[in-house]
Scaffold this motif. Sequence first.
Motif, PDB file in Angstrom:
ATOM      1  N   PHE A   1       0.726  -1.237  -0.072  1.00  0.00           N
ATOM      2  CA  PHE A   1      -0.104   0.123   0.050  1.00  0.00           C
ATOM      3  C   PHE A   1       1.031   1.302   0.111  1.00  0.00           C
ATOM      4  N   PHE A   2       2.166   1.178   0.577  1.00  0.00           N
ATOM      5  CA  PHE A   2       2.908   2.498   0.891  1.00  0.00           C
ATOM      6  C   PHE A   2       3.302   2.541  -0.798  1.00  0.00           C
ATOM      7  N   ALA A   3       3.669   1.519  -1.500  1.00  0.00           N
ATOM      8  CA  ALA A   3       4.052   1.532  -3.047  1.00  0.00           C
ATOM      9  C   ALA A   3       3.180   2.209  -3.749  1.00  0.00           C
ATOM     10  N   LYS A   4       1.744   1.638  -3.596  1.00  0.00           N
ATOM     11  CA  LYS A   4       0.709   2.219  -4.446  1.00  0.00           C
ATOM     12  C   LYS A   4       0.225   3.853  -3.879  1.00  0.00           C
ATOM     13  N   MET A   5       0.542   4.232  -2.631  1.00  0.00           N
ATOM     14  CA  MET A   5       0.179   5.763  -2.250  1.00  0.00           C
ATOM     15  C   MET A   5       1.383   6.473  -3.223  1.00  0.00           C
TER      16      MET A   5
END
Length: 241
Positions: free
Chosen positions: A97-101
């Motif tokens: 999710f951090f990568a997607k953010m």
Amino acid sequence: MIRHIGVEYRKLSGSLAILLAILAPALPAIMALLAISSSNRLMSWPMIYFQFALPIWVTFLMPMAVTAFATLLGQVEYRANGWESMFALPVHKYSIFFAKMFVGISGAVGMMVVMLALTAIGAMGGIALSGNVPPDAFPTAPLFDKTIMILAASAPLVVIQMWAAFRFANFVIPLAVGITGTMVAIAVAMTNTGKADWFPWVLPYKALLQNQPSSTALLALAAAVVLAIAAVANLSRATLR
């Protein structure tokens, strides 16, 4: 984390998100071309950017472009039922999710940079057609400072849109969030009220109006970090399918 970011970027190849990231920033450039070429009024470079392109961008085009971009990113996983396969990988959910953010935030930054560049091209096209050459130099330093302030102030709304797009399978929900926020920002710009300065969709407009390095932008950036951590924590515990 870096590997996950690379994977997310590869997912965008050939998607509508890339097309959106090009078309949305092109609109101020087209409007600048038409406005300058069809007017006898001599327009300066600060007027082109600070009174024309940037107000349109921060109040309407940028929030709506971020809304659509985040929604398309979320639908990449929901339409392909990709959440289950991603969560089956031997990695922590929070890194996904951090990568997607990161991809969502970089998309917002990239769209603004493209908008600024295309606006310069469109303005020069209008200048060539009209013959009205701006009497001043290109405002490189002020434009850079203002861009940084606007991007920092935009961070909370980007994170909120990404959160909504990933949390809900129904694409109508993140779209409704973005449209509602944008309408509020437009209403604030029209009424010039100061009662909604804290609202995430209003912060970019307030950053545009301020002439000095703004505490608003710094506070917005800090709020975006807190929101991103809260979003990742929530998404990591949610059942997404």
